[in-house]
Design a protein around this motif. Structure first.
Motif, PDB file in Angstrom:
ATOM      1  N   ASP A 151       0.500  -1.529  -0.302  1.00  0.00           N
ATOM      2  CA  ASP A 151      -0.090   0.364  -0.275  1.00  0.00           C
ATOM      3  C   ASP A 151       0.795   1.232  -0.022  1.00  0.00           C
ATOM      4  OD1 ASP A 151      -2.089  -1.194   0.090  1.00  0.00           O
ATOM      5  OD2 ASP A 151      -2.429  -2.054   2.252  1.00  0.00           O
ATOM      6  N   TYR A 152       1.838   1.082   0.815  1.00  0.00           N
ATOM      7  CA  TYR A 152       2.581   2.448   1.185  1.00  0.00           C
ATOM      8  C   TYR A 152       3.767   2.058  -0.467  1.00  0.00           C
ATOM      9  CZ  TYR A 152       6.760   5.756   2.767  1.00  0.00           C
ATOM     10  OH  TYR A 152       6.720   6.690   3.097  1.00  0.00           O
ATOM     11  N   TRP A 153       4.355   1.110  -1.141  1.00  0.00           N
ATOM     12  CA  TRP A 153       5.163   1.810  -2.375  1.00  0.00           C
ATOM     13  C   TRP A 153       4.200   2.737  -3.306  1.00  0.00           C
ATOM     14  CZ3 TRP A 153       9.874   1.664  -2.675  1.00  0.00           C
ATOM     15  CH2 TRP A 153      10.610   2.068  -3.921  1.00  0.00           C
ATOM     16  N   PRO A 154       3.444   2.775  -3.516  1.00  0.00           N
ATOM     17  CA  PRO A 154       2.862   3.836  -4.751  1.00  0.00           C
ATOM     18  C   PRO A 154       2.367   4.938  -4.354  1.00  0.00           C
ATOM     19  CG  PRO A 154       1.437   1.326  -4.454  1.00  0.00           C
ATOM     20  CD  PRO A 154       2.466   1.522  -3.589  1.00  0.00           C
ATOM     21  N   LEU A 155       2.097   5.186  -3.021  1.00  0.00           N
ATOM     22  CA  LEU A 155       2.246   6.857  -2.681  1.00  0.00           C
ATOM     23  C   LEU A 155       3.203   6.809  -2.272  1.00  0.00           C
ATOM     24  CD1 LEU A 155       1.188   8.788  -0.904  1.00  0.00           C
ATOM     25  CD2 LEU A 155       1.097   7.752   1.240  1.00  0.00           C
ATOM     26  N   TYR A 156       4.711   6.250  -1.875  1.00  0.00           N
ATOM     27  CA  TYR A 156       6.505   6.438  -1.895  1.00  0.00           C
ATOM     28  C   TYR A 156       5.968   7.561  -3.349  1.00  0.00           C
ATOM     29  CZ  TYR A 156      10.721   6.515  -1.160  1.00  0.00           C
ATOM     30  OH  TYR A 156      12.036   6.832  -1.491  1.00  0.00           O
ATOM     31  N   LEU A 157       5.862   6.442  -4.026  1.00  0.00           N
ATOM     32  CA  LEU A 157       6.306   6.754  -5.208  1.00  0.00           C
ATOM     33  C   LEU A 157       5.959   8.152  -5.792  1.00  0.00           C
ATOM     34  CD1 LEU A 157       6.876   3.420  -7.449  1.00  0.00           C
ATOM     35  CD2 LEU A 157       8.456   4.536  -5.809  1.00  0.00           C
ATOM     36  N   SER A 158       4.990   8.200  -5.385  1.00  0.00           N
ATOM     37  CA  SER A 158       4.414   9.929  -5.911  1.00  0.00           C
ATOM     38  C   SER A 158       5.156  10.614  -5.434  1.00  0.00           C
ATOM     39  CB  SER A 158       2.688   9.386  -5.625  1.00  0.00           C
ATOM     40  OG  SER A 158       2.362   9.999  -4.271  1.00  0.00           O
ATOM     41  N   THR A 159       5.479  10.541  -4.451  1.00  0.00           N
ATOM     42  CA  THR A 159       6.388  11.758  -3.869  1.00  0.00           C
ATOM     43  C   THR A 159       7.487  12.452  -5.092  1.00  0.00           C
ATOM     44  OG1 THR A 159       8.229  10.706  -2.958  1.00  0.00           O
ATOM     45  CG2 THR A 159       5.776  11.394  -1.483  1.00  0.00           C
ATOM     46  N   GLY A 160       7.776  11.277  -5.774  1.00  0.00           N
ATOM     47  CA  GLY A 160       9.387  11.881  -6.436  1.00  0.00           C
ATOM     48  C   GLY A 160      10.379  11.893  -6.198  1.00  0.00           C
ATOM     49  N   TRP A 161      10.759  11.120  -4.720  1.00  0.00           N
ATOM     50  CA  TRP A 161      11.642  11.065  -3.960  1.00  0.00           C
ATOM     51  C   TRP A 161      12.460   9.963  -3.644  1.00  0.00           C
ATOM     52  CZ3 TRP A 161       8.371  11.410   1.958  1.00  0.00           C
ATOM     53  CH2 TRP A 161       8.350  12.551   1.877  1.00  0.00           C
ATOM     54  N   ASN A 162      11.888   9.144  -4.929  1.00  0.00           N
ATOM     55  CA  ASN A 162      12.666   8.261  -5.038  1.00  0.00           C
ATOM     56  C   ASN A 162      13.758   7.699  -6.740  1.00  0.00           C
ATOM     57  OD1 ASN A 162      13.852   5.559  -3.764  1.00  0.00           O
ATOM     58  ND2 ASN A 162      12.397   3.947  -5.643  1.00  0.00           N
ATOM     59  N   GLU A 163      13.593   9.358  -7.079  1.00  0.00           N
ATOM     60  CA  GLU A 163      13.682   9.464  -8.364  1.00  0.00           C
ATOM     61  C   GLU A 163      15.619  10.374  -7.577  1.00  0.00           C
ATOM     62  OE1 GLU A 163      11.812  12.931 -10.702  1.00  0.00           O
ATOM     63  OE2 GLU A 163      10.141  11.174 -10.780  1.00  0.00           O
ATOM     64  N   VAL A 164      15.947  10.335  -5.722  1.00  0.00           N
ATOM     65  CA  VAL A 164      16.702  11.022  -5.763  1.00  0.00           C
ATOM     66  C   VAL A 164      17.683   9.988  -4.463  1.00  0.00           C
ATOM     67  CG1 VAL A 164      17.581  12.832  -3.582  1.00  0.00           C
ATOM     68  CG2 VAL A 164      16.185  13.650  -5.373  1.00  0.00           C
ATOM     69  N   PHE A 165      16.922   9.247  -3.662  1.00  0.00           N
ATOM     70  CA  PHE A 165      17.334   7.936  -2.940  1.00  0.00           C
ATOM     71  C   PHE A 165      17.149   6.618  -3.871  1.00  0.00           C
ATOM     72  CE2 PHE A 165      14.913  11.483  -0.005  1.00  0.00           C
ATOM     73  CZ  PHE A 165      15.919  11.459   0.972  1.00  0.00           C
ATOM     74  N   LYS A 166      16.296   6.013  -4.834  1.00  0.00           N
ATOM     75  CA  LYS A 166      16.547   5.295  -5.242  1.00  0.00           C
ATOM     76  C   LYS A 166      17.253   4.101  -4.675  1.00  0.00           C
ATOM     77  CE  LYS A 166      19.422   7.432  -9.192  1.00  0.00           C
ATOM     78  NZ  LYS A 166      18.018   8.282  -9.567  1.00  0.00           N
ATOM     79  N   MET A 167      15.652   3.861  -3.633  1.00  0.00           N
ATOM     80  CA  MET A 167      15.385   3.207  -2.172  1.00  0.00           C
ATOM     81  C   MET A 167      15.092   1.424  -2.961  1.00  0.00           C
ATOM     82  SD  MET A 167      16.966   4.410  -0.289  1.00  0.00           S
ATOM     83  CE  MET A 167      16.549   3.300   1.298  1.00  0.00           C
ATOM     84  N   ASP A 168      14.710  -0.249  -2.777  1.00  0.00           N
ATOM     85  CA  ASP A 168      13.742  -0.520  -3.577  1.00  0.00           C
ATOM     86  C   ASP A 168      13.308  -0.752  -2.560  1.00  0.00           C
ATOM     87  OD1 ASP A 168      14.733  -2.778  -1.208  1.00  0.00           O
ATOM     88  OD2 ASP A 168      16.883  -1.941  -2.215  1.00  0.00           O
TER      89      ASP A 168
END
Length: 137
Positions: A13-30
């Protein structure tokens, strides 16, 4: 009606919300690393609408003196409904109820007015906040 739960959501449930922030473009976390990170939260609140996770906030704390709020997020299409304000209010209430003396946060550039409306104040130049990030390798 929006339902707030003081819990860390399931990563699915969390992963789509997290990806919507764009933060993972910087953090590149799995997803596994992100799941471990949010699982180590001292306080958390999840916002659900019609069974879908639409918002989340968390804090890491020593549960006595200090807590730091991280990851306040709301799905872009759900913003402007007061969800973020309620997430921040909920986390600060949880900290206060635990007896935490001082609550801090990291704010994205341009979000200072949002947090000021929730009672947060910028640190004065004579008391700068600083950070250290280890280099990869």
């Amino acid at each position: 009606m929006i339902e707030y739960k003081n819990e860390v959501p399931d990563i699915k449930d969390y992963w789509p919300l997290y990806l919507s922030t764009g933060w993972n473009e910087v953090f590149k976390m799995d997803a596994n690393s992100v799941e471990r990170a949010i699982g180590n939260s001292s306080f958390a609140v999840s916002a659900y609408w019609q069974g879908e996770l639409i918002g989340f906030a968390r804090a890491v704390s020593d549960r006595v003196m200090y807590a730091t709020i991280y990851d306040v997020m709301v799905l872009p299409e759900q913003r402007g409904r007061g969800i973020g304000s309620e997430l921040v209010a909920n986390i600060t209430r949880q900290c206060k109820a635990a007896g935490v003396y001082s609550v801090h946060l990291f704010a994205a550039d341009g979000t200072e007015p949002f947090y000021q409306r929730s009672g947060f104040q910028a640190r004065p130049p004579s008391m700068p906040g600083m950070r250290y990030e280890a280099e990869e390798g």
